[in-house]
Design a protein around this motif. Structure first.
Motif, PDB file in Angstrom:
ATOM      1  N   LEU A 112       0.825  -1.207   0.000  1.00  0.00           N
ATOM      2  CA  LEU A 112       0.000   0.000   0.000  1.00  0.00           C
ATOM      3  C   LEU A 112       0.860   1.259   0.000  1.00  0.00           C
ATOM      4  CD1 LEU A 112      -2.696   1.491   0.244  1.00  0.00           C
ATOM      5  CD2 LEU A 112      -2.615   1.066   2.720  1.00  0.00           C
ATOM      6  N   ARG A 113       1.891   1.267   0.828  1.00  0.00           N
ATOM      7  CA  ARG A 113       2.764   2.445   0.898  1.00  0.00           C
ATOM      8  C   ARG A 113       3.471   2.696  -0.427  1.00  0.00           C
ATOM      9  NH1 ARG A 113       5.101   0.983   6.923  1.00  0.00           N
ATOM     10  NH2 ARG A 113       3.577   2.214   8.113  1.00  0.00           N
TER      11      ARG A 113
ATOM     12  N   CYS B 100       1.052   4.197  -2.962  1.00  0.00           N
ATOM     13  CA  CYS B 100       0.653   5.575  -2.670  1.00  0.00           C
ATOM     14  C   CYS B 100       1.663   6.602  -3.182  1.00  0.00           C
ATOM     15  CB  CYS B 100       0.441   5.758  -1.170  1.00  0.00           C
ATOM     16  SG  CYS B 100      -1.105   5.026  -0.564  1.00  0.00           S
TER      17      CYS B 100
ATOM     18  N   ALA C 115      -3.406   8.717  -5.141  1.00  0.00           N
ATOM     19  CA  ALA C 115      -4.101   8.322  -3.915  1.00  0.00           C
ATOM     20  C   ALA C 115      -4.709   9.501  -3.171  1.00  0.00           C
ATOM     21  CB  ALA C 115      -3.140   7.572  -2.985  1.00  0.00           C
ATOM     22  N   LEU C 116      -4.317  10.732  -3.525  1.00  0.00           N
ATOM     23  CA  LEU C 116      -4.764  11.912  -2.793  1.00  0.00           C
ATOM     24  C   LEU C 116      -5.654  12.790  -3.659  1.00  0.00           C
ATOM     25  CD1 LEU C 116      -1.427  12.807  -0.972  1.00  0.00           C
ATOM     26  CD2 LEU C 116      -3.298  11.337  -0.180  1.00  0.00           C
TER      27      LEU C 116
ATOM     28  N   SER D   4      -6.061   8.200 -11.837  1.00  0.00           N
ATOM     29  CA  SER D   4      -4.727   7.598 -11.847  1.00  0.00           C
ATOM     30  C   SER D   4      -4.263   7.353 -13.280  1.00  0.00           C
ATOM     31  CB  SER D   4      -4.738   6.279 -11.077  1.00  0.00           C
ATOM     32  OG  SER D   4      -4.937   6.499  -9.697  1.00  0.00           O
TER      33      SER D   4
ATOM     34  N   PHE E 231      -8.841   0.365  -3.791  1.00  0.00           N
ATOM     35  CA  PHE E 231      -7.862   1.247  -4.421  1.00  0.00           C
ATOM     36  C   PHE E 231      -8.155   1.428  -5.906  1.00  0.00           C
ATOM     37  CE2 PHE E 231      -3.608   2.609  -5.757  1.00  0.00           C
ATOM     38  CZ  PHE E 231      -3.180   3.388  -4.690  1.00  0.00           C
TER      39      PHE E 231
ATOM     40  N   LEU F 200     -10.432   5.851  -3.120  1.00  0.00           N
ATOM     41  CA  LEU F 200      -9.601   7.021  -3.419  1.00  0.00           C
ATOM     42  C   LEU F 200     -10.490   8.226  -3.719  1.00  0.00           C
ATOM     43  CD1 LEU F 200      -6.786   5.535  -5.699  1.00  0.00           C
ATOM     44  CD2 LEU F 200      -6.869   5.688  -3.206  1.00  0.00           C
TER      45      LEU F 200
ATOM     46  N   PHE G  49      -7.736   9.086  -0.522  1.00  0.00           N
ATOM     47  CA  PHE G  49      -7.696   8.733   0.891  1.00  0.00           C
ATOM     48  C   PHE G  49      -7.926   9.924   1.813  1.00  0.00           C
ATOM     49  CE2 PHE G  49      -4.717   4.975  -0.150  1.00  0.00           C
ATOM     50  CZ  PHE G  49      -5.783   4.078  -0.163  1.00  0.00           C
TER      51      PHE G  49
END
Length: 279
Positions: free
Chosen positions: A86-87, A90, A97-98, A104, A133, A157, A159
């Protein structure tokens, strides 16, 4: 209740293909016969539960295309390994993700995959199922005319803004125009208490897409109480309607949701002019 097998899934009943599109090559697991359906995995990747859902789709009369987008294919979702996946996602340039960054970039490749699936499998078009996601990816794929049946399972998304959606205003406007013109709809699911896909997000979709957005909310009590470690410890709430939190028992609300998704795909994609997939 769900099986308690914690083994990885070898995915050896799928054909693993290296597919090059838009200048990028990805592994795609393909199985079944009939019109194409793109099944996009949730975090942390193509888990045994995601593969189980894909097999249900192909058993219903479709050719499943399951692209590897992140994680280790077939891995049982452990907590720390899943968090690491996940990290990485992101901060990847392929994913947004933001809030405020739009769809995307990987959705461009996925639209090309939808075109390929339509060319290979025939039929009136293809379906797209996104989860968590990848949930909104199925909506972004509606910019490709081959996509006729988008399913958004707990789209998570961005997040950092519970009331936002990943698509920007222009994309939402274009998708709504397509839905209206072609008399299509978007099918979506979430659990009532999902902290990652909250009521505000479904409200935003409904505002942007109007009656073409068909949002379904399941009670938290319907969720599998014993998901894999990633979902228990990292996700930390009822979340994955079609996979990790699905209760595979006759009459369960999650199994009914799965059947609704399959019926939606069949209504949109199975027709007299559908042809057998020739890969």
């Amino acid at each position: 209740m769900n099986a308690t097998n914690h083994d990885d899934d070898p995915l050896d009943d799928f054909a693993a293909r290296a597919i090059e599109l838009e200048g990028a090559t990805r592994r795609v697991y393909v199985g079944g016969r009939g019109p194409g359906v793109i099944v996009m995995a949730e975090m942390p990747g193509i888990s045994p539960d995601v593969a189980r859902f894909a097999r249900w789709v192909w058993q219903a009369g479709f050719t499943v295309y399951m692209p590897s987008l992140f994680g280790r294919d077939g891995a049982y979702p452990q907590a720390e390994d899943g968090l690491a996946v996940l990290r990485r996602a992101c901060v990847s340039a392929e994913f947004h993700a933001l809030a405020g960054r739009g769809a995307s970039p990987v959705t461009r490749w996925l639209r090309a995959l939808a075109r390929l699936a339509r060319e290979e499998c025939g039929g009136p078009g293809v379906g797209a199922v996104g989860m968590c996601f990848t949930g909104n990816f199925a909506l972004s794929m509606m910019l490709e005319q081959a996509v006729l049946a988008p399913v958004l399972a707990q789209p998570s998304l961005p997040f950092d803004d519970a009331a936002a959606v990943e698509s920007d205003t222009d994309e939402l406007r274009a998708v709504r125009a397509r839905l209206e013109r072609d008399d299509l709809s978007v099918l979506a699911y979430r659990f009532a208490g999902d902290r990652h896909c909250r009521a505000e997000r479904f409200a935003a979709y409904a505002s942007a897409l109007g009656r073409r957005f068909v949002g379904n909310v399941l009670p938290d009590a319907a969720a599998n109480p014993r998901p894999s470690p990633f979902f228990k410890h990292i996700v930390g709430c009822q979340h994955s309607v079609l996979t990790a939190h699905l209760v595979d028992e006759e009459g369960s609300p999650t199994l009914r949701a799965r059947d609704e998704v399959v019926a939606f795909l069949r209504t949109r994609l199975l027709s007299a002019n559908a042809v057998e997939c020739a890969r």
